[in-house]
Design an enzyme around this catalytic site. Structure first.
Site, PDB file in Angstrom:
ATOM      1  N   ASP A  39     -26.487 -59.717  23.906  1.00  0.00           N
ATOM      2  CA  ASP A  39     -25.055 -59.435  23.740  1.00  0.00           C
ATOM      3  C   ASP A  39     -24.678 -59.725  22.290  1.00  0.00           C
ATOM      4  O   ASP A  39     -25.319 -60.529  21.623  1.00  0.00           O
ATOM      5  CB  ASP A  39     -24.202 -60.305  24.678  1.00  0.00           C
ATOM      6  CG  ASP A  39     -22.838 -59.697  24.960  1.00  0.00           C
ATOM      7  OD1 ASP A  39     -22.618 -59.208  26.084  1.00  0.00           O
ATOM      8  OD2 ASP A  39     -21.986 -59.678  24.029  1.00  0.00           O
ATOM      9  N   ASP A  61     -26.277 -56.306  18.341  1.00  0.00           N
ATOM     10  CA  ASP A  61     -25.404 -55.152  18.590  1.00  0.00           C
ATOM     11  C   ASP A  61     -26.198 -54.080  19.337  1.00  0.00           C
ATOM     12  O   ASP A  61     -27.225 -53.603  18.838  1.00  0.00           O
ATOM     13  CB  ASP A  61     -24.907 -54.627  17.238  1.00  0.00           C
ATOM     14  CG  ASP A  61     -23.957 -53.447  17.384  1.00  0.00           C
ATOM     15  OD1 ASP A  61     -23.782 -52.913  18.496  1.00  0.00           O
ATOM     16  OD2 ASP A  61     -23.387 -53.043  16.344  1.00  0.00           O
ATOM     17  N   SER A 141     -19.555 -44.889  34.887  1.00  0.00           N
ATOM     18  CA  SER A 141     -18.208 -45.204  35.358  1.00  0.00           C
ATOM     19  C   SER A 141     -17.726 -44.051  36.220  1.00  0.00           C
ATOM     20  O   SER A 141     -18.229 -42.922  36.076  1.00  0.00           O
ATOM     21  CB  SER A 141     -17.282 -45.365  34.143  1.00  0.00           C
ATOM     22  OG  SER A 141     -15.924 -45.444  34.553  1.00  0.00           O
ATOM     23  N   TYR A 154     -14.018 -42.598  26.103  1.00  0.00           N
ATOM     24  CA  TYR A 154     -14.738 -43.400  27.104  1.00  0.00           C
ATOM     25  C   TYR A 154     -15.282 -42.499  28.208  1.00  0.00           C
ATOM     26  O   TYR A 154     -16.460 -42.577  28.574  1.00  0.00           O
ATOM     27  CB  TYR A 154     -13.772 -44.444  27.685  1.00  0.00           C
ATOM     28  CG  TYR A 154     -14.401 -45.363  28.702  1.00  0.00           C
ATOM     29  CD1 TYR A 154     -15.257 -46.389  28.312  1.00  0.00           C
ATOM     30  CD2 TYR A 154     -14.131 -45.213  30.066  1.00  0.00           C
ATOM     31  CE1 TYR A 154     -15.824 -47.240  29.245  1.00  0.00           C
ATOM     32  CE2 TYR A 154     -14.693 -46.064  31.005  1.00  0.00           C
ATOM     33  CZ  TYR A 154     -15.543 -47.074  30.590  1.00  0.00           C
ATOM     34  OH  TYR A 154     -16.105 -47.914  31.521  1.00  0.00           O
ATOM     35  N   LYS A 158     -19.198 -41.828  29.066  1.00  0.00           N
ATOM     36  CA  LYS A 158     -19.809 -42.202  30.346  1.00  0.00           C
ATOM     37  C   LYS A 158     -20.392 -40.975  31.050  1.00  0.00           C
ATOM     38  O   LYS A 158     -21.393 -41.073  31.762  1.00  0.00           O
ATOM     39  CB  LYS A 158     -18.793 -42.930  31.231  1.00  0.00           C
ATOM     40  CG  LYS A 158     -18.371 -44.293  30.672  1.00  0.00           C
ATOM     41  CD  LYS A 158     -19.563 -45.257  30.538  1.00  0.00           C
ATOM     42  CE  LYS A 158     -19.141 -46.655  30.146  1.00  0.00           C
ATOM     43  NZ  LYS A 158     -20.265 -47.598  30.059  1.00  0.00           N
ATOM     44  N   THR A 189     -12.722 -57.514  35.715  1.00  0.00           N
ATOM     45  CA  THR A 189     -13.453 -58.117  34.596  1.00  0.00           C
ATOM     46  C   THR A 189     -12.493 -58.211  33.407  1.00  0.00           C
ATOM     47  O   THR A 189     -11.409 -57.623  33.427  1.00  0.00           O
ATOM     48  CB  THR A 189     -14.652 -57.240  34.167  1.00  0.00           C
ATOM     49  OG1 THR A 189     -14.131 -56.055  33.540  1.00  0.00           O
ATOM     50  CG2 THR A 189     -15.545 -56.853  35.329  1.00  0.00           C
TER      51      THR A 189
HETATM   52  N1  LIG Z   1     -14.718 -53.302  34.638  1.00  0.00           N
HETATM   53  C1  LIG Z   1     -14.605 -52.083  35.068  1.00  0.00           C
HETATM   54  O1  LIG Z   1     -13.640 -51.769  35.763  1.00  0.00           O
HETATM   55  C2  LIG Z   1     -15.643 -51.046  34.741  1.00  0.00           C
HETATM   56  C3  LIG Z   1     -15.560 -49.822  35.389  1.00  0.00           C
HETATM   57  C4  LIG Z   1     -16.505 -48.841  35.124  1.00  0.00           C
HETATM   58  C5  LIG Z   1     -17.524 -49.083  34.236  1.00  0.00           C
HETATM   59  N2  LIG Z   1     -17.589 -50.279  33.592  1.00  0.00           N
HETATM   60  C6  LIG Z   1     -18.688 -50.453  32.637  1.00  0.00           C
HETATM   61  O2  LIG Z   1     -19.439 -51.606  32.962  1.00  0.00           O
HETATM   62  C7  LIG Z   1     -19.940 -52.202  31.771  1.00  0.00           C
HETATM   63  C8  LIG Z   1     -19.496 -53.654  31.718  1.00  0.00           C
HETATM   64  O3  LIG Z   1     -18.072 -53.663  31.701  1.00  0.00           O
HETATM   65  P1  LIG Z   1     -17.229 -55.014  31.898  1.00  0.00           P
HETATM   66  O4  LIG Z   1     -16.027 -54.654  32.670  1.00  0.00           O
HETATM   67  O5  LIG Z   1     -18.110 -56.096  32.336  1.00  0.00           O
HETATM   68  O6  LIG Z   1     -16.746 -55.230  30.391  1.00  0.00           O
HETATM   69  P2  LIG Z   1     -16.577 -56.568  29.548  1.00  0.00           P
HETATM   70  O7  LIG Z   1     -15.777 -56.172  28.359  1.00  0.00           O
HETATM   71  O8  LIG Z   1     -16.088 -57.669  30.420  1.00  0.00           O
HETATM   72  O9  LIG Z   1     -18.078 -56.887  29.121  1.00  0.00           O
HETATM   73  C9  LIG Z   1     -18.768 -56.047  28.252  1.00  0.00           C
HETATM   74  C10 LIG Z   1     -19.871 -56.844  27.596  1.00  0.00           C
HETATM   75  O10 LIG Z   1     -20.572 -55.975  26.693  1.00  0.00           O
HETATM   76  C11 LIG Z   1     -20.687 -56.645  25.447  1.00  0.00           C
HETATM   77  N3  LIG Z   1     -20.736 -55.655  24.372  1.00  0.00           N
HETATM   78  C12 LIG Z   1     -19.786 -54.752  24.044  1.00  0.00           C
HETATM   79  N4  LIG Z   1     -20.181 -54.043  22.980  1.00  0.00           N
HETATM   80  C13 LIG Z   1     -21.400 -54.519  22.623  1.00  0.00           C
HETATM   81  C14 LIG Z   1     -22.311 -54.203  21.591  1.00  0.00           C
HETATM   82  N5  LIG Z   1     -22.036 -53.259  20.677  1.00  0.00           N
HETATM   83  N6  LIG Z   1     -23.475 -54.877  21.532  1.00  0.00           N
HETATM   84  C15 LIG Z   1     -23.767 -55.854  22.431  1.00  0.00           C
HETATM   85  N7  LIG Z   1     -22.928 -56.203  23.424  1.00  0.00           N
HETATM   86  C16 LIG Z   1     -21.769 -55.545  23.518  1.00  0.00           C
HETATM   87  C17 LIG Z   1     -19.462 -57.516  25.350  1.00  0.00           C
HETATM   88  O11 LIG Z   1     -19.622 -58.573  24.401  1.00  0.00           O
HETATM   89  C18 LIG Z   1     -19.325 -58.019  26.772  1.00  0.00           C
HETATM   90  O12 LIG Z   1     -20.128 -59.158  26.990  1.00  0.00           O
HETATM   91  C19 LIG Z   1     -19.415 -51.366  30.607  1.00  0.00           C
HETATM   92  O13 LIG Z   1     -20.390 -50.425  30.223  1.00  0.00           O
HETATM   93  C20 LIG Z   1     -18.229 -50.673  31.216  1.00  0.00           C
HETATM   94  O14 LIG Z   1     -17.929 -49.462  30.566  1.00  0.00           O
HETATM   95  C21 LIG Z   1     -16.683 -51.267  33.825  1.00  0.00           C
END
Ligand SMILES: NC(=O)c1ccc[n+]([C@@H]2O[C@H](COP(=O)([O-])OP(=O)(O)OC[C@H]3O[C@@H](n4cnc5c(N)ncnc54)[C@H](O)[C@@H]3O)[C@@H](O)[C@H]2O)c1
Length: 255
Positions: A39, A61, A141, A154, A158, A189
């Site tokens: 991360d 990254d 997503s 976004y 996706k 989240t």
């Molecule tokens: N929460 C939702 O409702 C939801 C719905 C559909 C899809 N998603 C997808 O699930 C995944 C996780 O989402 P989440 O809700 O846990 O989000 P979040 O923001 O809580 O967590 C995302 C994590 O990714 C890390 N991150 C972001 N950019 C980064 C980079 N360039 N390099 C390394 N780490 C990086 C962040 O530091 C964080 O720890 C994402 O791909 C998101 O698009 C989430």
């Protein structure tokens, strides 16, 4: 309680400092996996790592080829070849109509969500070959299966993750490497929280939450653990005949 279904298996998870990646990492650790965690948020990474005994932590990254290659090399050197990969690192980007989006914002969303998923596949799938097979689960997503007027970058990114998943599945099926993705609906989240916080005052926030809940026929938001369970299923041998799938975990939103 653990049934140890991943005992001794080597797994890499990106985006573990928060939300769905963290829940996935903790669930894999409980089930006995040996983990490489990645991360860009070093503090959050360390917090998740504290719950995953013996995990190797690499800050970096997801959109940087050098950082991802470093993580893959570190995993192989310290844990052995990675057999299982979950790519949760992702960003929403600004909520603006497509024709008002800034180029830099558009590029960053694609760099993290699409290029990041590809870089991880490119770095870790060769290790799955060495291990004699493996499984990857990408994070798409519901916004990758249906359009979004408010989050166009976004949604497009996706959608690209869904087709990258299918392309990888076709390319590596004969090697015993399965590639699937999950398509979560709205899950509780920090990413979802940020969406509601941006709504404005308490009343505006409550109104936005009510609209979003109403889109999910099960009448609630999902929990990170529910997505993690789906990811673990797709990574597990129980999903041995599933590849190229985009699994909605969305409370019926796309039904
Ligand atoms: N929460 C939702 O409702 C939801 C719905 C559909 C899809 N998603 C997808 O699930 C995944 C996780 O989402 P989440 O809700 O846990 O989000 P979040 O923001 O809580 O967590 C995302 C994590 O990714 C890390 N991150 C972001 N950019 C980064 C980079 N360039 N390099 C390394 N780490 C990086 C962040 O530091 C964080 O720890 C994402 O791909 C998101 O698009 C989430």
């Amino acid at each position: 309680m653990s049934d140890g279904r991943f005992a001794g298996r080597v797994a890499a998870v990106t985006g573990v400092a928060s939300g769905l990646g963290r829940a996935t990492a903790l669930a894999l650790a409980r089930e006995g996996a040996r983990l490489l965690l990645f991360d860009r948020d070093a503090a959050g990474l360390a917090q998740t790592g504290a719950g995953c005994a013996g995990a190797v932590l690499v800050p970096g990254d997801a959109a940087s080829a050098a950082d991802v290659a470093r993580a893959a090399a570190e995993a192989e050197a310290r844990l052995g070849p990675v057999e299982l990969l979950a790519t949760a690192a992702g960003i929403l980007g600004p909520a603006v109509p497509a024709i008002e989006a800034e180029e830099a914002d558009w590029d960053r969303v694609f760099a993290v969500n699409v290029k990041g998923t590809w870089l991880a596949a490119r770095a870790f799938i060769p290790q799955m070959r060495k291990a004699g097979g493996g499984a990857m689960v990408a994070f798409a997503s519901t916004a990758g299966l249906a359009g979004s007027a408010v989050l166009p970058a976004y949604s497009a990114s996706k959608g690209a993750v869904v087709l990258l998943t299918r392309s990888l599945a076709l390319a590596h099926a004969a090697e015993g490497i399965r590639v699937n993705c999950v398509c979560p609906g709205a899950i509780e989240t920090p990413m979802l929280e940020a969406t509601f916080a941006a709504a404005g005052d308490v009343a505006a926030r409550a109104a936005r939450e009510a609209v979003w809940i109403a889109r999910h026929p099960l009448g609630r938001f999902g929990r990170p653990e529910e997505v993690a369970e789906s990811v673990l299923f797709l990574l597990s041998d129980a999903a041995g005949f599933i590849t190229g799938a985009a699994l909605p975990v969305d409370g019926g939103r796309l039904a």
